[in-house]
Design an enzyme around this catalytic site. Structure first.
Site, PDB file in Angstrom:
ATOM      1  N   CYS A  76       0.808  -1.214   0.000  1.00 33.96           N
ATOM      2  CA  CYS A  76       0.000   0.000   0.000  1.00 33.96           C
ATOM      3  C   CYS A  76       0.838   1.259   0.000  1.00 33.96           C
ATOM      4  O   CYS A  76       0.308   2.353  -0.006  1.00 33.96           O
ATOM      5  CB  CYS A  76      -0.943   0.001   1.200  1.00 33.96           C
ATOM      6  SG  CYS A  76      -0.097  -0.310   2.737  1.00 33.96           S
TER       7      CYS A  76
ATOM      8  N   CYS B  19      -0.955  -4.079   8.178  1.00 32.96           N
ATOM      9  CA  CYS B  19      -0.640  -2.864   8.941  1.00 32.96           C
ATOM     10  C   CYS B  19      -0.067  -3.230  10.313  1.00 32.96           C
ATOM     11  O   CYS B  19       0.858  -2.590  10.804  1.00 32.96           O
ATOM     12  CB  CYS B  19      -1.878  -1.995   9.126  1.00 32.96           C
ATOM     13  SG  CYS B  19      -2.527  -1.351   7.582  1.00 32.96           S
TER      14      CYS B  19
END
Lengths: 647, 133, 241
Positions: free
Chosen positions: B37, B106
Site C-alpha cells: 500500500c 498494517c
C-alpha cells in the site's frame, strides 16, 4: 399470394415505439429513429424542439402544466413553479442545501431518509416524481407525433452521475409509465449521434457543458464500436451556475442602489430570465442590454459587455479544465493524440468556453450537430440499437466512479476502479469478527477519495450468516455494475453455496415499495395514459380498416356490389373518420363496429375473387384440383372474420 | 463491520506522534515500509539505564489502520523493558483493534517497526560497549 | 497505463496461435450458459479472451479479440431476447470487460500471470533502507507543503515543492529503470515457455518479475502523490457530490 382482408399488421410486431430522451436540467427533448434510419427530434405543437424542464402546479399542489407554459409563469408563481429538479435527483437534502439560496420553492428534508422533498401547496414531491412529470410530457408529445404508444425509452444522464442519481432517473422513468431500456451517459449519446452521422474513426473528446452539469469523455470510435476510454466531470457545474453568478452580481448593484431583490421571489425570477437573455445575446454580440421590470419606478436597463461577462464566468469555465486533464490522464492520452473534439450542451455556445476548450486540446472543437439536440438524437440511436437488434453499432461505456466498501478506520477499499468498462464485476469474501454474529454489515461507497466521509454512501446492507465462531463464516459478495452503471449485489454463503440477491437500498433514493406506492398514487394519471393508449390503438386499427376497405372498394370486388351498399359503406367510413376526430375511444369503437357490419359482404366478395384467382392459377398449373374449394370454404367461414376488430 | 472505539480513537488522535534524536545512543530507530500500500512507518524508542523504554514516538504515512497500529504499538512499548517489547506480536494488535484480514499487514508493519527499532538500539549499544572496551 | 495502438487493425483477423475465447463454443457461437456465475470460479483473463499465457501480448491482437467478443456478448444485444438473456449477457460481458482491463495494462498482466502460475507478488518484499529514507523524506516534504499552504506561507511552500520535485525526479528515474527490468524479465519468461527451454530460466525470470513488481507498486503510490502535489494548477481530485 396476398389476401386483401382488412387486417392490421401481424400481431407479433410491437405497435409501440421506443424513444430517446434527454432529460436536462433546463430543457428536455425526445427523439426517435425514423424509418430512414436517421434520428430526428419530435417537435411539440408549437414547433419547438425543447421542452423546458419546468413544472407548474396549482395552488393546492396539483399538477397544472409542464414545459414552456410553466416556464412563462416562473415570475408570477415562483413558489409553485419547479425547475432544476435534475440537480436534486438522488441527493440528500443536506447536499442540496448549498443551492437553496436562489431557489424560490420550498425544499424539505425527509426526516427518515434525509432525502429531498419539494413542497408545493400541501403536497410533497420527490425529485423522481417531478422528473416523471417532464418525462410524461415528452411521452405524450412523442405519442402525438408518432400516432403510436410510446412505452419504452433510453434516458440520458450526465456521465458523472453516481449510482443513486442513475437509480433516481430510472425511477422517474418508471413513474412516467416508461420501461427504461437503458440509462446512457450524455457525452456518449452525443458520440453515438456523431457516429451515425459521420462515422468518425479514432479518438474523440466530448466536452459537455449543460444546464446543470459538466462532463468530459474520451472515446475511441472504430467500425461502429463506440468505446469510452475515460470520463470525468462535475455534477454541479453548468449554465445554471452562470445564471446564478450573473443574478448575484446584478442583485448586488441593484440592492446597493436601494431596491431589495433577494427575498423577493418574483424579482429574482425576473432577473434570472433577463440574465439568461443577456447571456444568450452575449454569445453572438460584443455587448447587449435587457430591460427588466422589478417593480421600481422605471424598468431597469442592464447593459453588459462580453468582456464583463467573461471576467465574471472565467473561474467557472476554468473549473471544467481539471476534469478534462483528468480524463486524458485516465485514458493515457495526450491532447495531441485526439482526432476530434466535440462540443455538447447549450453552454458551449459561449465563446469563452470554446476558446478555453481549444486552448486545452489544441484543436478547433466541432459542433456540427446542434449541441442542444445531439444528446437526444444519440439516445434515440441507442433505443433503436436495443429494440431492433441492429448490429452495426454498439456502445461500450465505463463506470465514472470507483466502487468500494468501508473497512476499518473509515477507509474505502476499492473493488471496481473508475473508468472500468461496464458491465463490470468484482467478488470479495467477508467474515465475522465476533462470535455468533448473525450478519455482516457491508457499507458500499462510490467515489475516488480514501476516506468514507469523502465518498458517496450508496448502500448499507446486512448479509445474514449462520452464527459461528468469529472468522469462520465465509460470505462471498459479488458486485455487478450493469450496462446502466447501476449496482447489483449478490451474496453467497461459501460453505453451503447458497446464493441470495441482496437488496441494495440507495441511500437517498426510493425503495421499491415507494415506487409502487407512487405508481398507485399516480393511478389517475395511469388511467389517462391507459385511455390514451387504448385510443391510439383503436385509431390505428380504424385507420387501417378504412384504408383496406377503400382499397377493396376500388378493386374487382367493388364492382360487384350495388350503389346502395357502396353508399352505405362510404357513409359509415365518414362516420368513423368523424369519430376519430373526437379523440374518444367509445365513438371510434362504435363507428368501427358499424362499418364492419356493412363490409362483411364486400369482404366475402373480395375473398372469393382472390380464391377464384388462386383456383384458376392452380388449374392452369394442373395442381390441387380438390383442395381449392375446401380452402375457399375454410376461409369463408373460418376463424378469421374479416373486418372485425379485436376489442 | 463496527469499529471498536479504540481504533477510531487512535486514528483520530494518534498518540506519541513525532521524532526523537536519531543520533542519541539510547534511541533506536526503525523505518519500515509496506509495498502493498505504499505505507511507511518510522518508530523510535528511547531506553533508560534500567533497560526500560521510557519514550516512544512514531511517524506513519499511510492508511488509518497503519496509523492506529503504530499509535497503539508506541503506547504498549512505553514502560516495558526491551525484552518485554520484543515479545509483542502483530496478532495482539489485530485483536485489540479488531483489524479485518485486508488490513492485517498494517499490524505486521508495526511489529516489524518495533523489531527494527530494538535492533537499531541494540546495534548502537553493542557499538558503544565495544568502543568502551 | 499502456496506450493502445489499434488504428491499423482490420476487424476479423484473429491472433495467430490463440485458442477460441472461453464463451465461444465449438461452432463459433457465443454460449451464454458457459459460466454459471459467481458460485463457480470464473475463468482467468487469458482463457476468457482466448489468448496464450504470455507476458508480451500484441496490443492489437488483444484489442481485436476483446472487441469482436464484446460485440457478441454485450447485454444491449440481448434486450430483444428478454431479461434472462440480458442477465446472462451481463455476467459474461463483465467477464470479458474485466479480462480486457486486466490484460491491457502490461504490469497488471504480469501480476495476473504470476498469480495464475501460483506465484503472487512477493509479500515479503521490503524496500531497502535507502529507499525508505527517501520515502520518509518525501512524505515529510509533502506534509510541510500542506502546512505551508494552510498557513499561506508561499516561500515555505515553494521550498517544500522544490524538495518534493528533486526527490521525485530520483524516484522517477528509479521507476523507469524498474520498467526496463520488468520488460527484460518478461521477455525472458516468455522465452522460457518454449518446450525446449531450461527450467531454471523460467524461475529466474519469475524471481526478477516478482521483485520488480513489488518495488514498482511502491514507487507508483509515491509518485502519484508527488505528481498531485506538483500539479501547476491544483486540479481538484474528482470528488463525489
Amino acid at each position: 399470394m396476398s389476401i386483401p382482408i382488412f387486417s392490421s399488421r401481424p400481431p407479433e410486431q410491437r405497435k409501440t415505439r421506443a424513444v430517446g430522451i434527454d432529460l436536462g436540467t433546463t430543457n428536455s427533448l425526445v427523439a426517435v429513429v425514423a424509418e430512414d434510419g436517421q434520428p430526428k427530434i419530435l417537435l411539440g405543437d408549437d414547433g419547438q424542439a425543447l421542452v423546458p424542464s419546468v413544472i407548474g402546479f396549482e395552488v393546492d399542489g396539483q399538477l397544472d402544466v409542464v414545459g414552456a407554459e410553466a416556464d412563462d409563469h416562473l415570475a408570477e408563481r415562483p413558489d409553485r413553479t419547479i425547475y432544476s429538479v435534475k440537480r436534486m435527483m438522488g441527493r440528500s437534502a443536506d447536499e442540496v442545501v448549498s443551492e437553496l439560496g436562489m431557489l424560490p420553492y420550498r425544499v424539505h428534508r425527509d426526516d427518515q431518509s434525509a432525502a429531498v422533498r419539494i413542497q408545493v401547496g400541501d403536497r410533497r414531491y420527490t425529485p423522481p416524481e417531478l422528473s416523471a412529470f417532464v418525462l410524461r410530457e415528452l411521452k405524450h408529445r412523442a405519442e402525438k407525433q408518432l400516432g403510436q404508444v410510446v412505452d419504452r425509452a433510453v434516458i440520458t444522464v450526465p456521465a458523472y452521475f453516481n449510482d443513486a442519481q442513475r437509480q433516481a432517473t430510472k425511477d422517474a422513468g418508471r413513474l412516467a409509465g416508461l420501461e427504461v431500456l437503458r440509462i446512457v451517459n450524455e457525452p456518449t449519446a452525443a458520440a453515438l449521434a456523431y457516429g451515425l452521422d459521420r462515422r468518425p474513426e479514432g479518438r474523440i473528446a466530448v466536452y459537455d457543458l449543460g444546464g446543470g452539469t459538466f462532463d468530459v469523455s474520451i472515446l475511441h470510435m472504430h467500425a461502429g464500436l463506440t468505446e469510452v476510454l475515460a470520463t470525468s466531470g462535475d455534477t454541479h457545474l453548468g449554465g445554471d451556475d452562470i445564471d446564478q453568478l450573473m443574478v448575484a452580481s446584478v442583485a448586488d448593484q441593484i440592492e446597493s442602489a436601494g431596491l431589495q431583490v433577494r427575498g423577493h421571489l418574483d424579482r429574482v425570477q425576473r432577473l434570472r430570465k433577463a440574465m439568461i437573455q443577456l447571456k444568450i445575446a452575449l454569445s453572438s454580440q460584443e455587448s447587449a442590454a435587457v430591460k427588466v421590470e422589478l417593480g421600481g419606478p422605471l424598468p431597469l436597463e442592464l447593459a453588459w459587455d462580453r468582456a464583463d461577462f467573461e471576467a465574471l464566468i472565467a473561474p467557472l469555465v476554468e473549473r471544467t479544465l481539471g476534469p478534462c486533464r483528468q480524463a486524458l490522464r485516465d485514458a493515457g492520452l495526450q491532447p495531441t493524440d485526439l482526432d476530434e473534439v466535440i462540443l455538447v450542451g447549450g453552454s458551449t455556445r459561449i465563446p469563452l468556453v470554446r476558446r478555453k476548450v481549444q486552448e486545452l486540446f489544441g484543436r478547433v472543437p466541432q459542433s456540427g450537430i446542434d449541441p442542444d439536440q445531439v444528446v437526444a438524437l444519440g439516445a434515440a440511436v441507442q433505443a433503436d440499437i436495443m429494440t431492433t437488434g441492429r448490429r452495426d453499432m454498439l456502445l461500450l461505456d465505463v463506470t465514472p466512479l470507483s466502487l468500494g466498501i468501508e473497512t476499518v478506520g473509515g477507509v474505502v477499499t476499492k473493488l471496481i476502479q473508475r473508468n472500468s468498462p461496464i458491465p463490470a464485476s468484482a467478488t470479495d469474501e467477508f467474515t465475522t469478527s465476533v462470535d455468533n454474529q448473525t450478519g455482516v454489515v457491508l457499507h458500499v461507497l462510490q467515489g475516488e477519495r480514501e476516506l468514507v466521509k469523502d465518498c458517496r454512501s450508496l448502500a448499507r446492507f446486512v448479509i445474514p450468516v449462520a452464527p459461528l465462531p468469529a472468522g469462520l463464516p465465509r460470505v462471498g459478495v459479488t458486485f455487478l455494475i450493469d450496462a446502466n452503471g447501476i449496482l447489483h449485489v449478490t451474496g453467497r454463503d461459501v460453505r453451503t453455496g447458497q446464493e441470495k440477491t441482496i437488496e441494495v437500498k440507495p441511500s437517498y433514493g426510493l425503495c421499491d415499495e415507494e415506487v409502487v406506492r407512487m405508481l398507485t398514487e399516480a393511478y389517475d394519471h395511469a388511467e389517462d395514459d391507459w385511455a390514451a393508449r387504448q385510443f391510439i390503438e383503436a385509431r390505428t386499427e380504424a385507420e387501417q380498416v378504412v384504408a383496406a376497405t377503400e382499397h377493396t372498394l376500388a378493386g374487382p370486388a367493388g364492382t360487384r356490389i350495388d350503389d346502395e351498399e357502396r353508399d352505405e359503406i362510404q357513409s359509415r367510413i365518414g362516420s368513423l373518420r368523424a369519430a376519430i376526430g373526437t379523440r374518444q375511444i367509445d365513438p371510434v369503437r362504435e363507428a368501427l363496429s358499424r362499418l364492419n357490419d356493412v363490409t362483411l359482404h364486400l369482404a366475402e366478395l373480395a375473398l372469393a375473387s382472390t380464391l377464384n384467382d388462386v383456383v384458376h392459377d392452380a388449374k392452369l398449373a394442373g395442381r390441387i384440383e380438390n383442395d381449392a374449394p375446401e380452402a375457399a370454404e375454410r376461409l369463408k367461414h373460418g376463424h378469421h372474420r374479416p373486418g372485425v376488430m379485436g376489442h | 463491520m463496527a469499529y471498536s472505539d479504540k481504533v477510531l480513537d487512535h486514528y483520530n488522535q494518534p498518540r506519541n506522534v513525532g521524532s526523537l534524536s536519531k543520533d542519541d545512543p539510547n534511541v533506536g530507530t526503525g523505518v519500515v515500509g509496506a509495498p502493498e500500500c505504499g505505507d511507511v512507518m518510522k518508530l523510535q524508542i528511547k531506553v533508560n539505564a534500567q533497560g526500560v523504554i521510557e519514550d516512544a514516538r512514531f511517524k506513519t504515512f499511510g492508511c488509518g489502520s497503519a496509523i492506529a497500529s503504530s499509535s497503539l504499538a508506541t503506547e504498549w512499548v512505553k514502560g516495558k523493558t526491551v525484552a518485554e517489547a520484543a515479545t509483542l506480536r502483530n496478532t495482539d494488535i489485530v485483536q485489540e483493534l479488531n483489524l479485518p484480514p485486508i488490513k492485517i499487514h498494517c499490524s505486521v508493519l508495526a511489529e516489524d517497526a518495533i523489531r527494527a527499532a530494538l535492533a537499531d538500539y541494540k546495534a548502537k549499544q553493542d557499538a558503544a560497549t565495544k568502543s568502551e572496551v | 497505463m499502456a496506450i493502445l495502438n489499434d488504428s491499423a487493425v482490420e476487424p476479423g483477423t484473429p491472433p495467430a496461435e490463440s485458442p477460441p475465447p472461453f464463451v465461444v463454443d465449438s461452432d463459433g457461437k457465443v454460449d451464454l450458459d458457459r459460466w454459471s456465475g459467481p458460485g463457480e470460479p470464473p475463468p482467468d483473463a487469458f482463457t476468457v479472451l482466448g489468448l496464450p499465457r504470455r507476458l508480451l501480448l500484441d496490443p492489437k491482437h488483444l484489442d481485436l479479440r476483446f472487441r469482436s467478443l464484446i460485440r457478441d456478448l454485450h447485454p444491449d444485444r440481448f434486450h430483444v431476447s428478454g431479461p434472462d438473456a440480458v442477465r446472462k449477457a451481463e455476467r459474461h460481458s463483465s467477464l470479458a470487460n474485466d479480462a480486457y482491463r486486466a490484460l491491457r495494462d502490461f504490469e497488471r498482466r504480469v501480476r495476473l500471470l504470476l498469480e495464475l502460475e501460483g506465484h503472487a507478488v512477493d509479500e515479503k518484499f521490503r524496500p531497502s533502507p535507502a529507499l525508505l529514507g527517501q520515502v520518509l523524506e518525501i512524505n515529510e516534504a509533502l506534509d510541510a507543503l500542506q502546512e505551508a499552504l494552510a498557513d499561506g506561507a508561499p516561500a515555505a511552500a515553494a521550498a517544500a515543492r522544490g524538495e518534493i520535485a528533486a526527490t521525485g525526479r530520483e524516484l522517477g528515474d528509479a521507476r523507469q529503470a524498474l520498467s526496463d527490468r520488468l520488460y527484460d524479465a518478461a521477455r525472458r519468461w516468455d522465452a522460457a515457455q518454449a518446450p525446449d527451454a531450461a527450467a531454471d530460466l523460467a524461475s529466474l525470470a519469475r524471481r526478477d518479475l516478482r521483485a520488480a513488481l513489488g518495488e514498482a507498486s511502491y514507487l507508483d503510490n509515491l509518485l502519484a502523490r508527488v505528481q498531485a502535489a506538483l500539479l501547476p494548477t491544483q486540479a481538484p481530485t474528482p470528488t463525489q457530490s
